[in-house]
Design an enzyme around this catalytic site. Structure first.
Site: not given
Ligand SMILES: NC(=O)c1ccc[n+]([C@@H]2O[C@H](COP(=O)([O-])OP(=O)(O)OC[C@H]3O[C@@H](n4cnc5c(N)ncnc54)[C@H](O)[C@@H]3O)[C@@H](O)[C@H]2O)c1
Length: 272
Positions: A142, A155
């Protein structure tokens, strides 16, 4: 990796957001998919979006549970025979909360999923990836893995750890068949905040989600497109979004005043 056709891709957190978009685009590119998520309803949603022209297996898995991750790897090999691509994508955050107000258990939960989840995924699948002619690991960190963001201490700690592990492995695996991409997105319009484990009230969940998606710069589809393009170009590092690039550059330009800049930008936000 120039083509994803006929490759077997494992995606954690494939039920929503960036993981779901990666599944859809890899499916369109002809990959076989092993989709993992803790939420089976989310996984089913993703499955419904696929053309199913290729082989797809869905696995209910908690990435922070070592024995479940070990079983996940065995189940994937039983279903697909091998693995070419591992995407350690599953992740969670708390809503913005000051360090001193975060109960230790909640702090640990974020580390367990975001840091240990990537470790278990890498540990379990790397031996299989090493057997392929060409293989890729994609670790989703991130902007908070580049800059310790105000209000996001657990985080940031977890995402810095993902970057540290990835960079160590990148150098250890030079000259092997496995390459690793580290991805540092800024705000992406997903359910990340909606899924925050510290939100218990439905209205607060919806309000925080709306605020987050309004501020986030890009869609998960666009993020997935950039990630897969970076893999095809054999890149090692990818920062996604103007917000991430600008904040990272400001930190480099003004290292001493940066904490004060972040403080004045973020401390007016609503904190629990
Ligand atoms: N959305 C943002 O702004 C952003 C920015 C930087 C990084 N990220 C990273 O991107 C990745 C995806 O996140 P996203 O934004 O798509 O979020 P999201 O919440 O839409 O999707 C995350 C998915 O991970 C699953 N999950 C959560 N805990 C889990 C576990 N213990 N075991 C298995 N699955 C699990 C959830 O059920 C969900 O389906 C993450 O690592 C997040 O930190 C997101």
């Amino acid at each position: 990796m120039k083509s994803f056709e006929d490759k077997v891709a494992v995606i954690t957190g494939a039920g929503s957001g960036i993981g779901q978009s990666l599944a859809v685009q890899l499916d369109q590119d002809g990959s076989h998919l092993a989709l993992g998520d803790i939420n089976t309803d989310h996984l089913e949603e993703t499955r419904q979006l696929l053309t199913l022209g290729t082989k797809v297996s869905c696995h209910n898995v908690d990435v922070s549970n070592p024995s479940r991750m070990s079983q996940f790897a065995s189940d994937v090999i039983a279903a697909h025979g091998h693995v070419d691509i591992l995407i350690n994508n599953a992740g969670i955050t708390l809503t913005p909360t000051l360090f001193e107000d975060i109960p230790a258990q909640q702090f640990k939960k974020v580390i367990d999923v975001n840091m240990w989840g990537v470790y278990y995924g890498t540990r379990e699948f790397l031996p299989y990836l090493r057997r392929r002619p060409e293989a890729v690991i994609i670790n989703i960190s991130s902007l908070a893995g580049l800059v310790g963001l105000f209000g996001y201490s657990p985080y940031a700690m977890s995402k810095f750890a993902v970057r540290g592990l990835t960079e160590s492995l990148q150098s250890e695996l030079v000259g092997t068949n496995v390459s690793i991409l580290i991805v540092q997105p800024g705000g992406v319009k997903t359910n990340l905040i909606k899924n925050a484990p510290d939100l218990t009230d439905a209205q607060a969940r919806e309000d925080s989600h709306q605020e987050f998606t309004r501020a986030a710069g890009i869609t998960p589809e666009k993020a997935a497109e950039k990630i897969l393009k970076a893999v095809k170009k054999n890149r090692r590092s990818l920062i996604i979004g103007t917000d991430a690039k600008v904040v990272n550059a400001i930190r480099d330009l003004f290292p001493n005043s940066f904490p004060r800049i972040l403080h004045s930008a973020f401390s007016r936000m609503t904190f629990k």
